[in-house]
Design a protein around this motif. Structure first.
Motif, PDB file in Angstrom:
ATOM      1  N   ASP A 113       0.785  -1.224   0.000  1.00  0.00           N
ATOM      2  CA  ASP A 113       0.000   0.000   0.000  1.00  0.00           C
ATOM      3  C   ASP A 113       0.824   1.284   0.000  1.00  0.00           C
ATOM      4  O   ASP A 113       0.263   2.370  -0.024  1.00  0.00           O
ATOM      5  CB  ASP A 113      -0.906   0.034   1.237  1.00  0.00           C
ATOM      6  N   ALA A 114       2.142   1.173   0.038  1.00  0.00           N
ATOM      7  CA  ALA A 114       3.010   2.356   0.094  1.00  0.00           C
ATOM      8  C   ALA A 114       2.641   3.266   1.269  1.00  0.00           C
ATOM      9  O   ALA A 114       2.529   4.482   1.133  1.00  0.00           O
ATOM     10  CB  ALA A 114       2.957   3.121  -1.231  1.00  0.00           C
ATOM     11  N   ILE A 115       2.423   2.630   2.415  1.00  0.00           N
ATOM     12  CA  ILE A 115       1.997   3.374   3.607  1.00  0.00           C
ATOM     13  C   ILE A 115       2.758   2.846   4.823  1.00  0.00           C
ATOM     14  O   ILE A 115       3.072   1.658   4.912  1.00  0.00           O
ATOM     15  CB  ILE A 115       0.468   3.187   3.821  1.00  0.00           C
ATOM     16  N   THR A 116       3.064   3.755   5.736  1.00  0.00           N
ATOM     17  CA  THR A 116       3.522   3.342   7.056  1.00  0.00           C
ATOM     18  C   THR A 116       2.364   3.588   8.025  1.00  0.00           C
ATOM     19  O   THR A 116       1.821   4.693   8.075  1.00  0.00           O
ATOM     20  CB  THR A 116       4.747   4.167   7.487  1.00  0.00           C
ATOM     21  N   ILE A 134       7.045   3.271  -2.722  1.00  0.00           N
ATOM     22  CA  ILE A 134       6.470   1.970  -3.069  1.00  0.00           C
ATOM     23  C   ILE A 134       7.244   0.836  -2.402  1.00  0.00           C
ATOM     24  O   ILE A 134       8.467   0.850  -2.352  1.00  0.00           O
ATOM     25  CB  ILE A 134       6.423   1.824  -4.596  1.00  0.00           C
ATOM     26  N   GLU A 135       6.488  -0.137  -1.892  1.00  0.00           N
ATOM     27  CA  GLU A 135       7.024  -1.300  -1.188  1.00  0.00           C
ATOM     28  C   GLU A 135       7.863  -0.920   0.027  1.00  0.00           C
ATOM     29  O   GLU A 135       9.056  -1.242   0.103  1.00  0.00           O
ATOM     30  CB  GLU A 135       7.848  -2.191  -2.120  1.00  0.00           C
ATOM     31  N   PRO A 136       7.245  -0.276   0.999  1.00  0.00           N
ATOM     32  CA  PRO A 136       7.980   0.010   2.231  1.00  0.00           C
ATOM     33  C   PRO A 136       8.357  -1.278   2.943  1.00  0.00           C
ATOM     34  O   PRO A 136       7.590  -2.232   2.925  1.00  0.00           O
ATOM     35  CB  PRO A 136       6.990   0.835   3.055  1.00  0.00           C
ATOM     36  N   THR A 154      11.058   0.002  -3.837  1.00  0.00           N
ATOM     37  CA  THR A 154      11.004   0.364  -5.251  1.00  0.00           C
ATOM     38  C   THR A 154      11.284   1.845  -5.461  1.00  0.00           C
ATOM     39  O   THR A 154      11.787   2.254  -6.502  1.00  0.00           O
ATOM     40  CB  THR A 154       9.652  -0.072  -5.842  1.00  0.00           C
ATOM     41  N   THR A 155      10.983   2.654  -4.459  1.00  0.00           N
ATOM     42  CA  THR A 155      11.292   4.080  -4.563  1.00  0.00           C
ATOM     43  C   THR A 155      12.753   4.344  -4.168  1.00  0.00           C
ATOM     44  O   THR A 155      13.304   5.391  -4.479  1.00  0.00           O
ATOM     45  CB  THR A 155      10.296   4.875  -3.687  1.00  0.00           C
ATOM     46  N   ASN A 156      13.362   3.375  -3.513  1.00  0.00           N
ATOM     47  CA  ASN A 156      14.788   3.456  -3.173  1.00  0.00           C
ATOM     48  C   ASN A 156      15.125   4.627  -2.250  1.00  0.00           C
ATOM     49  O   ASN A 156      16.058   5.388  -2.491  1.00  0.00           O
ATOM     50  CB  ASN A 156      15.657   3.541  -4.437  1.00  0.00           C
ATOM     51  N   MET A 157      14.314   4.769  -1.219  1.00  0.00           N
ATOM     52  CA  MET A 157      14.548   5.879  -0.297  1.00  0.00           C
ATOM     53  C   MET A 157      14.433   5.439   1.155  1.00  0.00           C
ATOM     54  O   MET A 157      13.760   4.459   1.467  1.00  0.00           O
ATOM     55  CB  MET A 157      13.481   6.958  -0.516  1.00  0.00           C
ATOM     56  N   ALA A 158      15.096   6.249   2.003  1.00  0.00           N
ATOM     57  CA  ALA A 158      14.802   6.201   3.427  1.00  0.00           C
ATOM     58  C   ALA A 158      13.922   7.410   3.699  1.00  0.00           C
ATOM     59  O   ALA A 158      14.287   8.539   3.375  1.00  0.00           O
ATOM     60  CB  ALA A 158      16.078   6.273   4.243  1.00  0.00           C
ATOM     61  N   HIS A 159      12.740   7.141   4.245  1.00  0.00           N
ATOM     62  CA  HIS A 159      11.803   8.219   4.571  1.00  0.00           C
ATOM     63  C   HIS A 159      11.918   8.500   6.064  1.00  0.00           C
ATOM     64  O   HIS A 159      11.794   7.593   6.878  1.00  0.00           O
ATOM     65  CB  HIS A 159      10.372   7.815   4.211  1.00  0.00           C
ATOM     66  N   TRP A 160      12.151   9.769   6.407  1.00  0.00           N
ATOM     67  CA  TRP A 160      12.368  10.163   7.795  1.00  0.00           C
ATOM     68  C   TRP A 160      11.076  10.736   8.357  1.00  0.00           C
ATOM     69  O   TRP A 160      10.565  11.746   7.860  1.00  0.00           O
ATOM     70  CB  TRP A 160      13.493  11.198   7.879  1.00  0.00           C
ATOM     71  N   ILE A 161      10.552  10.094   9.401  1.00  0.00           N
ATOM     72  CA  ILE A 161       9.267  10.492   9.970  1.00  0.00           C
ATOM     73  C   ILE A 161       9.500  11.148  11.337  1.00  0.00           C
ATOM     74  O   ILE A 161      10.198  10.595  12.188  1.00  0.00           O
ATOM     75  CB  ILE A 161       8.345   9.264  10.142  1.00  0.00           C
TER      76      ILE A 161
ATOM     77  N   LEU B  57       4.949   4.134 -14.858  1.00  0.00           N
ATOM     78  CA  LEU B  57       4.774   5.580 -14.686  1.00  0.00           C
ATOM     79  C   LEU B  57       4.349   5.889 -13.256  1.00  0.00           C
ATOM     80  O   LEU B  57       4.843   6.824 -12.629  1.00  0.00           O
ATOM     81  CB  LEU B  57       3.717   6.100 -15.666  1.00  0.00           C
ATOM     82  N   LYS B  58       3.445   5.065 -12.753  1.00  0.00           N
ATOM     83  CA  LYS B  58       2.931   5.289 -11.403  1.00  0.00           C
ATOM     84  C   LYS B  58       4.064   5.156 -10.375  1.00  0.00           C
ATOM     85  O   LYS B  58       4.147   5.941  -9.433  1.00  0.00           O
ATOM     86  CB  LYS B  58       1.823   4.266 -11.113  1.00  0.00           C
TER      87      LYS B  58
END
Lengths: 319, 387
Positions: A113-116, A134-136, A154-161, B57-58
């Motif tokens: 769901d691309a959600i935390t 995407i894909e946390p 898939t987004t290849n990031m570290a998200h800082w909350i 794209l998404k």
């Protein structure tokens, strides 16, 4: 024959005082295998929801939380009986999570769901949902509890909350398919492993700037197969043990110099790991070979393989 | 351009002026007639390929949201008989990035347009070997594997199984012939040979009488280790299985197949991509969807890492050592610098499960094991990529 009768008692007394258990989730068996850290044998097997992956204990070890990914729930189990006490609302497909130092809030990565999702384990209510990449998957919370991290594969990031506002305050790129995150050195460093990138990125937490990048070079194994996933630190964060996936090795990384000191052969597709009580032994989950490798931390040698269920994934220690 | 259907998809992201980096990508499909097949059990989806581009794209847009990068997809469908090159020119007037779903000859012609000189085109549909060989174009990259990558994969499996005696039934369509040629080339490459070949040129309706015709048709092959079917248009192949005179495995276009992608691929996080695709597009992901997705994601990855929408910058990055695409196949995917082909593992599957994934263990290569599949540097006659 009194001396013989005394023998078993003597053996029992000579056992280390820090006896404990390693709990291993078996992704494709819907079970947990419980390994005694002294006898190195599976002593119990508990049933769980579908596709159990992330596993963690409450601070006092009276509860165990299990991500039952395909049941779309986090299960709360009584570790004494193996009984599921209740489910927590988790959002869809929970894969990994981390328990906040307040011992109350779970930060859960919802892979599909691309959600935390942030869940209060006492009220059993969702406190917040945060849009991430995407894909946390990888989840971490700083020791002071102020920062939570989600890595998105898939987004290849570290998200800082910011755990105060439950909002993102930074997003930092890492190499492909980040899998696992851990804070180190009293929360001043953040380590993130990238499975396809084949690296670990070390961030300076104060600035969110990249401080170091660790790569791996396992002798006689093509770099493509060297895929860092789970990792754990020794006390004082002097060393990190890093699971390298389908290269079937665990790397020992020096926490100060960021250099790799050793590669230890383990089972096939190694995922995650947990130490025993005194950190003298490390237990790695090997997904494809369906076993757990026990590493003697002092000598850095594998000493035993323990057969568990199908596709062991997560691991957690309980005294 | 009255004949051209150009649709702005995801117009929500069309507000491109405010972004730091805005990038428009076109998907250009040239409709071609498909030969009739004996069975209509597997209709070809109308959005084949396109659905993969939309999915990619998404994903790009999600990453872009955190970085101030905006992506837009323009969908261009050219019907039969319409002017393909004119459609391509129009698309090139507003973008330098085009995903192509077109026959090999059309792709070459588009790549040769003066307007395409600085563009990056992606072949997402043609396995034609010549496009990676003497007919390669410097502005044309390939995310769909060549036919030879797929036949090499299957032959690696034959070698591993120690099968050595092969016979083949080939169809008469050009795609069948190209596949048969690729299979022979692969057998030779790995030191095997084809003992006998028969051409399938029947016009009977096999749904009724496969059980009578196929045993007799295959009887004169005698015994063999595996029967190869070259039926890329999926006409007769499905009726060969279990009807052969000898009880032997069938491989190639039917039975055991080597594919770009299949619904049974689930390892390496692929299950997530499959689920995501199925939920968004309401059908399973097919090979051409995967190729379009991989092209879209390649662009996204390059934009993310370079923070640029300049075609030259992106091209340099795509062909560099630092580029890597997480393609859910267990290894980082990269482009071959000698012909622009995306290196990728090839799943070997039957309809219910993945049997193996090539490159198989033991097929070594001095550079990259994935280069044991398809045209390797010394083999390729492609000169366009040489500086």
């Amino acid at each position: 024959m009194p001396p013989l009768k005394l023998a078993p008692l003597f053996l029992a007394l000579s056992l280390p005082v820090h006896a404990g258990e390693i709990w291993v989730t078996n992704e494709k068996d819907d079970t947990i295998s419980i390994i005694d850290t002294d006898t190195l044998e599976v002593v119990r097997t508990y049933e769980t929801g579908e596709r159990p992956r992330g596993i963690t204990f409450s601070k006092d070890f009276s509860r165990v939380y299990i991500c039952a990914s395909d049941s779309d729930t986090v299960q709360v189990m009584d570790p004494e009986t193996g009984k599921i006490l209740h489910d927590l609302p988790s959002g869809e497909d929970p894969e990994q999570f981390v328990l906040h130092p307040d011992d109350r809030h779970l930060y859960i990565a919802n892979e599909d769901d691309a959600i935390t999702t942030v869940v209060d384990t006492e009220t059993r209510k969702v406190v917040a949902q945060i849009d991430v990449g995407i894909e946390p998957e990888g989840m971490a919370v700083s020791p002071d509890g102020k920062i939570a991290i989600t890595t998105s594969e898939t987004t290849n990031m570290a998200h800082w909350i910011d755990t105060e506002t439950q909002e993102l305050f930074a997003n930092t790129l890492v190499d492909s398919r980040p899998r696992h995150a851990e804070f180190a050195k009293e929360g001043t460093e953040l380590w993130v492993s990238s499975e396809i990138g084949g690296t670990i990125t070390v961030f300076d937490v104060a600035t969110q700037a990249e401080k170091a990048k660790i790569s791996f070079d396992v002798p006689n194994i093509h770099p493509d197969r060297v895929q860092p996933v789970g990792f754990e630190f020794t006390p004082g964060d002097t060393h990190a043990f890093v699971a390298l996936g389908p290269s079937n090795h665990v790397a020992v990384v020096n926490g100060e110099t960021f250099e790799v000191e050793e590669y230890i052969l383990v089972g096939r597709r190694v995922w995650h790991m947990a130490f025993n009580a005194d950190h003298s032994r490390l237990f790695t989950t090997n997904g494809v070979s369906g076993d757990v490798t026990v590493i003697d931390v002092g000598s850095r040698k594998p000493i035993k393989s323990i057969k568990v269920g199908r596709f062991p994934w997560g691991a957690a220690f309980r005294p | 351009m009255r004949l051209l259907a150009a649709i702005c998809a995801f117009c929500a992201v069309a507000n491109m002026a405010s972004a730091e980096v805005a990038i428009r990508i076109a998907y250009l499909r040239v409709e071609t007639s498909r030969p009739p097949t004996l069975s209509n059990l597997d209709p070809i989806p109308d959005d084949l390929g396109l659905a993969g581009a939309r999915s990619g794209l998404k994903e790009n847009a999600t990453t872009g949201r955190f970085l101030g990068h905006l992506y837009e997809l323009e969908e261009v469908i050219v019907s039969e008989g319409e002017d393909t090159l004119e459609a391509a020119r129009t698309a090139l007037a507003s973008t330098s990035f085009i995903l192509l779903d077109a026959p090999a000859s059309t792709q070459k012609a588009i790549a040769d347009l003066a307007e395409a000189e600085d563009a990056i085109l992606f072949n997402t549909s043609s396995g034609n070997l010549s496009l990676r060989d003497s007919d390669c174009r410097v502005n044309l990259l390939h995310t769909i594997p060549s036919d030879v990558m797929r036949t090499d994969a299957l032959v690696q499996f034959f070698v591993k199984k120690r099968w050595s005696d092969f016979v083949m039934i080939s169809g008469t369509h050009s795609a069948d012939k190209l596949y048969a040629a690729a299979m022979k080339r692969s057998l030779t490459k790995f030191g095997l040979e084809l003992r006998a070949e028969k051409i399938w040129a029947f016009d009977a309706d096999m749904r009724r009488n496969a059980a009578q015709e196929v045993p007799v048709f295959t009887q004169e092959f005698g015994d063999y280790d595996a029967l190869i079917v070259a039926d890329e248009v999926r006409d007769f192949g499905r009726y060969i299985l279990y009807n052969t005179w000898e009880a032997r495995p069938v491989a190639g276009s039917e039975g055991l197949t080597a594919v770009t992608w299949a619904p049974v691929v689930e390892q390496w996080g692929a299950a997530q991509l499959q689920t995501r695709f199925r939920e968004e597009q309401e059908r399973p992901m097919e090979p051409q969807d995967y190729a379009a997705w991989a092209a879209m994601r390649s662009i996204g990855e390059a934009v993310t890492r370079t923070n640029s929408s300049n075609p030259q910058t992106l091209r340099t990055y795509l062909l560099s050592d630092t580029f890597e695409l997480a393609g859910f196949k267990g290894r980082p995917l990269t482009y071959r610098t000698w012909n622009g082909q995306l290196r990728q593992p090839i799943p070997i599957v039957h309809p219910r499960a993945m049997v193996a994934q090539a490159p198989l263990e033991g097929f070594l290569h001095q550079r990259n094991e994935m280069d044991s599949l398809g045209l390797d540097k010394p083999e390729s006659q492609c000169k366009a990529f040489e500086e």
